[in-house]
Design a protein around this motif. Structure first.
Motif: not given
Length: 492
Positions: A13-38
């Motif tokens: 969910g976070g990655l889908a939202a962040a990618a969509t926002l980035a596509k629209k030109g927004m500057k996004v920061a994603v914070f992940e607690a672990s060292n793995e995605l998903g």
């Protein structure tokens, strides 16, 4: 720097939202607690094997599917994957059901497995396909649901049409109510089968599942099921790569321990004593963790109430990651197997029924040559694991129950195992930071339980949420849809 949006959690969910926002030109920061995605669809590696953390089956990549639309919008290619003709094999005490993707083949299988009731079951599935298609059509435009604001209600007005009206009877009935129409509610074997599919997708049984949610989940299996090469984590990696190449930032091993309002922006406090700032916030770390993440002042503004949260039903998972010699499953086409315990076929959790995912033997990234990685998972009640004085003994007993069941259907399975790594809700809290080990969203508890769903709105201006605890709920498709909906609202 002040980001446009700060996203807590790099699940689907976070990655889908962040990618969509980035596509629209927004500057996004994603914070992940672990060292793995998903998140719960992530991975880890051990002894030459790649294991999938939780979710394993790829769906939504067919033409017009949720993830197909997302990758199209981003103009990137999804990872390699294999379309499955057999979604899974369901192993029951006296027969194996081949759950085919193609409708005609599935109807032939219904005739073979349920000969005396095949006509009624096919009619039931005709209804499943018809209603599921209406649900898909309504969710394609990403409405905020359940509506919370006047604008949310106004945006639903265009959906009030003839097709939507056809959906109303299925919004105040359970799947069991619909089975009664076809005189199938007392068909024990079909109920056992259907309960297994609904537990896997909607976290509940026919008795408690709202009909429209159950139908949407059941028909999704038949639109396209895929074994993604490298596991579902490969999908997360593609999205993360897009986010970074678009000029936004992804911070791994950056758990956020507090989000608070400061003036006109939000501050994200990490365990590393760093503070990041953003104009808006999106929480993809489960509603269970909501009040542990936001400041007390923000929590008091929210629709999410801590006391109510503690009382809501949610499952945990008992999981086994393992490696096995490929010869055990030689000649088997299916990569996904559902098992019904031959001793207790009516148990829906704690080993009574469970799912096993096998890696594609052609996917060398998942296992050493001649081996296959596997993930076995069953729903489990949470509290006994936290209150048990014999935790290790209970874990061993559950592990053996699952392995013994697989060995019953595939003799020599246990002796050909190479590595066995069991995990409990306590494991999920430790590694995925799911509070109390709760996974898979909320378990529906009746025909109107969908009215208690959380939408992407939190009640706090400019703070949104997505994930398996947000409508439409569990599964990578539901989670991705909630992230895409949140992104749409942020850019209105």
């Amino acid at each position: 720097m002040i980001y446009d949006v700060g996203v807590v959690g790099a699940g689907f969910g976070g990655l889908a939202a962040a990618a969509t926002l980035a596509k629209k030109g927004m500057k996004v920061a994603v914070f992940e607690a672990s060292n793995e995605l998903g998140g719960s669809a992530g991975k880890f590696e051990r002894n030459g094997y790649r294991f999938q953390s939780g979710a394993t089956l790829g769906m939504g990549f067919e033409e017009g599917g949720v993830l197909h639309r997302l990758f199209d919008q981003l103009n990137i290619d999804p990872p390699a994957m294999t379309l499955l003709d057999t979604i899974m094999d369901i192993h029951m005490p006296d027969r194996t059901i081949h759950y085919f993707r193609e409708r005609s083949r599935w109807y032939e299988e219904i005739q073979r497995v349920f000969p005396t009731q095949s006509s009624a079951i096919q009619s039931f599935y005709d209804e499943v396909y018809r209603v599921g298609a209406i649900v898909d059509q309504l969710t394609e435009d990403l409405p905020v649901f359940p509506p919370r604001t006047l604008k949310d209600f106004m945006h639903l007005v265009p959906f009030v049409n003839k097709d939507a009206m056809k959906l109303l009877p299925f919004m105040n009935q359970t799947v069991e109510d619909r089975l009664k129409k076809y005189s199938l509610h007392n068909h024990r074997l079909f109920r056992v089968f259907l309960n297994g599919e609904l537990m896997d997708s909607v976290q509940t049984s026919v008795e408690y599942c709202p009909a429209f949610l159950g139908y949407a989940a059941l028909q999704t299996f038949h639109k396209g099921a895929y074994a993604v090469h490298g596991g579902l984590a490969a999908v997360a990696e593609r999205l993360a790569s897009f986010i970074k190449h678009s000029g936004s930032d992804l911070y791994m091993r950056h758990p956020i321990h507090k989000v608070e309002k400061s003036g006109q922006h939000f501050e994200f406090h990490t365990k590393r004593d760093r503070v990041f700032r953003a104009q808006k916030a999106l929480l993809n770390n489960s509603v269970h963790n909501f009040h542990d993440t936001v400041s007390k002042e923000m929590g008091e503004q929210s629709y999410v109430k801590a006391l109510k949260e503690e009382k809501r039903d949610s499952w945990g998972a008992f999981i086994i990651h393992g490696g096995v010699e490929g010869a055990v499953f030689e000649g088997e086409d299916a990569m996904y197997h559902q098992f019904i315990d031959p001793q207790k076929p009516d148990d829906l959790h704690d080993g009574g029924q469970f799912l096993m995912s096998l890696s594609d033997p052609r996917d060398s990234s998942m296992a050493p040559v001649g081996k296959r990685s596997l993930t076995i998972s069953t729903h489990t009640s949470i509290s006994p694991w936290w209150n048990s004085e014999k935790y290790e003994a209970d874990k061993e007993q559950m592990k053996n129950r699952l392995l013994d069941t697989v060995d019953f259907y595939f003799p020599s399975f246990k002796e050909k195992l190479d590595i066995v790594l069991p995990g409990t809700p306590i494991t999920f809290q430790k590694w995925l930071r799911r509070k109390n080990g709760k996974v898979g969203g909320y378990a529906p508890t009746g025909k109107y339980s969908w009215l208690n769903s959380y939408s992407i709105r939190t009640g706090i201006p400019d703070v949104y949420q997505c994930g398996d605890t947000v409508f439409p709920g569990a599964g990578t498709l539901g989670v991705t849809l909630s992230g895409m909906t949140a992104a749409k609202e942020m850019t209105r």
